[in-house]
Scaffold this active site. Structure first.
Site, PDB file in Angstrom:
ATOM      1  N   PHE A 112       0.944  -1.178   0.173  1.00  0.00           N
ATOM      2  CA  PHE A 112       0.078   0.127   0.039  1.00  0.00           C
ATOM      3  C   PHE A 112       0.934   1.204   0.038  1.00  0.00           C
ATOM      4  O   PHE A 112       0.293   2.360  -0.158  1.00  0.00           O
ATOM      5  CB  PHE A 112      -1.033   0.110   1.171  1.00  0.00           C
ATOM      6  CG  PHE A 112      -0.518   0.803   2.320  1.00  0.00           C
ATOM      7  CD1 PHE A 112       0.314   0.214   3.179  1.00  0.00           C
ATOM      8  CD2 PHE A 112      -0.734   2.091   2.539  1.00  0.00           C
ATOM      9  CE1 PHE A 112       0.639   0.693   4.303  1.00  0.00           C
ATOM     10  CE2 PHE A 112      -0.443   2.772   3.721  1.00  0.00           C
ATOM     11  CZ  PHE A 112       0.560   2.134   4.681  1.00  0.00           C
ATOM     12  N   LYS A 113       2.212   1.163   0.483  1.00  0.00           N
ATOM     13  CA  LYS A 113       3.002   2.361   0.437  1.00  0.00           C
ATOM     14  C   LYS A 113       2.911   2.911  -1.040  1.00  0.00           C
ATOM     15  O   LYS A 113       3.350   4.138  -1.263  1.00  0.00           O
ATOM     16  CB  LYS A 113       4.518   1.978   0.725  1.00  0.00           C
ATOM     17  CG  LYS A 113       4.579   1.208   2.053  1.00  0.00           C
ATOM     18  CD  LYS A 113       4.747   1.896   3.114  1.00  0.00           C
ATOM     19  CE  LYS A 113       5.210   1.504   4.435  1.00  0.00           C
ATOM     20  NZ  LYS A 113       4.501   0.401   4.894  1.00  0.00           N
ATOM     21  N   ASP A 114       2.759   2.139  -2.142  1.00  0.00           N
ATOM     22  CA  ASP A 114       2.792   3.120  -3.492  1.00  0.00           C
ATOM     23  C   ASP A 114       1.325   3.967  -3.567  1.00  0.00           C
ATOM     24  O   ASP A 114       1.799   5.022  -4.166  1.00  0.00           O
ATOM     25  CB  ASP A 114       2.137   1.627  -4.593  1.00  0.00           C
ATOM     26  CG  ASP A 114       3.616   0.845  -4.803  1.00  0.00           C
ATOM     27  OD1 ASP A 114       4.881   1.292  -4.669  1.00  0.00           O
ATOM     28  OD2 ASP A 114       3.295  -0.420  -5.249  1.00  0.00           O
TER      29      ASP A 114
END
Ligand SMILES: *Cc1c(COP(=O)(O)O)cnc(C)c1O
Length: 496
Positions: A112-114
């Site tokens: 989810f860091k993207d």
């Protein structure tokens, strides 16, 4: 809209200044002076829209000194052009029983860091232009895995920026190492540091406080910045997907506008769940925000008692991105729940620094209990949850998302609160193949790429393309240095 520091709220900056600076100079974090309120017509409007347009609508409420075209351009570059699988940025899977999994991992690095790190480089570059900053921005990052790769992928070939990532030789998984050392792009550099994550982190921090080095860089036309989640530019893109998820449930007639929905988030640094809290305060009808932890359950105790105490054993778990004892974004929540009391926040953080512990006021305790629920589970429960949900629903959870599902199932049973729930799904199961496969069966092979094929055959799910391509990718970065040589390495990369 202006931003103020959590430790001195007389410091006021614009959004572009907040993003370019990252951290306020006395160590506080930047927060909006007030949260925008979403009207019913705002919702009606975005329900009709695609993710990119929704993102522009939400971000323009926060980034008020960005011209509209600039914002459009930043968001389009971040989320279109095939960067997200199947062109769908944040699809929702329904596990029945009113449990909706918000899949935040369809970006290039499968975590989810993207969602934030695809956008941050563009916001940073735009902030730099608005602030008339002439210097080239050098991003320095120490990583234990997910953040480094997501930052590399986000900053790759973004003009006027360079990114240097240091990772601990002994502290990342083989898959994570491969993801980083094969990174493409002309403005990237990756180097291993002999030691563990703390060694790498300490070495990088020493650069941020090395005044002589900073001066050398400034004279050569560079400035340092960080891709860490203390930057407001990493938090604000995360508010978007909570608002968008609610809009999707209404659009798909799973709920009626106004129905309350609970939120459950697998939590480490408290960035993701804080974004849900902000969305709730902006008027999205969210009920309880359920904070899910693994064995490193400092937040579970904090929410229950109001006492934050990091003096405890550190566990290495199967959900490594949540193995953390100091959640830096909690500072923003304390600031909000205390009614913008910068003195109180400074005091608690000073206590944390000196004794590893603080206890918040009754007002903050009441706020915690009003908005949050919490729970934790161990690696065995995680494995059981992966197996049960797969057997029952043929849905494959990664280890982090499984923490959230396990905690939520327990919450629902104990509280009887059966409102529908959005569970943040934070990584592809293939990013943590070995743990996921072992939860289902004894693997045939110890080789990670063979395990990927095995998991795919067993589950009937597709391996994300970026992970598949890794087996053939060329390793570009093989350097290993001692931590005392980190400043020299930076100078070498910048050709100084
Ligand atoms: C970073 C991360 C988390 C924790 O998110 P925070 O915003 O730090 O609370 C959870 N799951 C995965 C897969 C992550 O990479």
């Amino acid at each position: 809209m202006n931003y103020q520091s959590t430790r001195n709220n007389e410091i006021l900056v614009t959004s572009s200044e907040a993003i370019l600076q990252g951290l306020s100079k006395e160590g506080g974090l930047f927060v909006p002076t007030e949260l925008p309120k979403l009207s019913e017509s705002f919702f009606k409007d975005i329900i009709e829209k695609e993710y990119i347009e929704r993102a522009v609508s939400v971000l323009s409420l926060f980034l008020t000194d960005f011209p509209q075209d600039t914002l459009n351009e930043c968001v389009t570059k971040a989320y279109s052009g095939g960067k997200f699988e199947n062109g769908e940025v944040t699809p929702i899977a329904h596990l029945l029983d009113g449990r909706y999994l918000l899949e935040l991992w369809h970006g290039p690095t499968c975590a989810f860091k993207d969602m934030a790190l695809q956008l941050l480089p563009h916001l940073l570059k735009a902030s730099s232009a608005i602030q008339k900053n002439q210097k080239e921005i050098v991003i320095l990052t120490a990583t234990s895995g997910d953040t480094g790769k997501a930052a590399l992928e986000g900053f790759m070939d973004v003009s006027q920026t360079k990114i240097i990532v240091f990772y601990p030789l002994d502290g990342v998984s083989p898959m994570q190492k491969r993801q980083m050392t094969t990174q493409k792009g002309d403005n990237v550099h990756i180097c291993a540091i002999n030691g563990n994550f703390d060694d790498a982190q300490t070495a990088v921090k020493s650069i941020f406080t090395d005044d002589r080095l900073k001066e050398t860089l400034e004279n050569a036309g560079f400035c340092f910045s960080s891709a860490n989640s203390i930057n407001w530019g990493r938090l604000v893109p995360q508010i978007v997907y909570y608002i968008s998820a609610y809009a999707d449930l209404v659009a798909n007639e799973e709920i009626k506008f106004g129905d309350k929905v609970n939120i459950c988030v697998p939590t480490g640094n408290f960035g993701n769940i804080l974004a849900a809290y902000y969305a709730k305060k902006m008027g999205v009808p969210f009920g309880k925000l359920i904070c899910a932890s693994n064995e490193n359950n400092v937040l579970t105790d904090f929410i229950k008692t109001g006492v934050y105490d990091k003096n405890r054993e550190f566990y290495t778990t199967t959900s490594p991105s949540m193995d953390i004892l100091v959640s830096s974004n909690l500072e923003r929540l304390l600031y909000d729940l205390s009614g913008s009391d910068d003195k109180a926040v400074s005091g608690w953080l000073a206590d944390l620094n000196s004794t590893g512990r603080y206890e918040v006021s009754d007002k903050v305790k009441a706020g915690l209990l009003e908005h949050f629920a919490c729970g934790c589970c161990n690696s065995e429960q995680v494995a059981n949850t992966i197996k049960n949900e797969f057997d029952e629903y043929s849905y494959l959870l990664d280890t982090h998302t499984a923490v959230a599902v396990a905690v939520y199932n327990e919450y629902k049973k104990k509280s009887g609160d059966d409102k529908k729930v959005i569970i943040a799904s934070t990584a592809s199961p293939y990013k943590f193949t070995s743990s996921v496969l072992c939860a289902l069966k004894k693997p045939d092979s110890t080789d990670e790429f063979e395990q990927i094929s095995e998991l795919s055959a067993l589950s009937g799910t597709d391996v994300p393309q970026p992970l598949l391509e890794l087996s053939k990718a060329t390793v570009r970065f093989k350097g290993v240095i001692e931590k005392k040589d980190i400043a020299n390495e930076v100078l070498k990369v910048l050709k100084l």
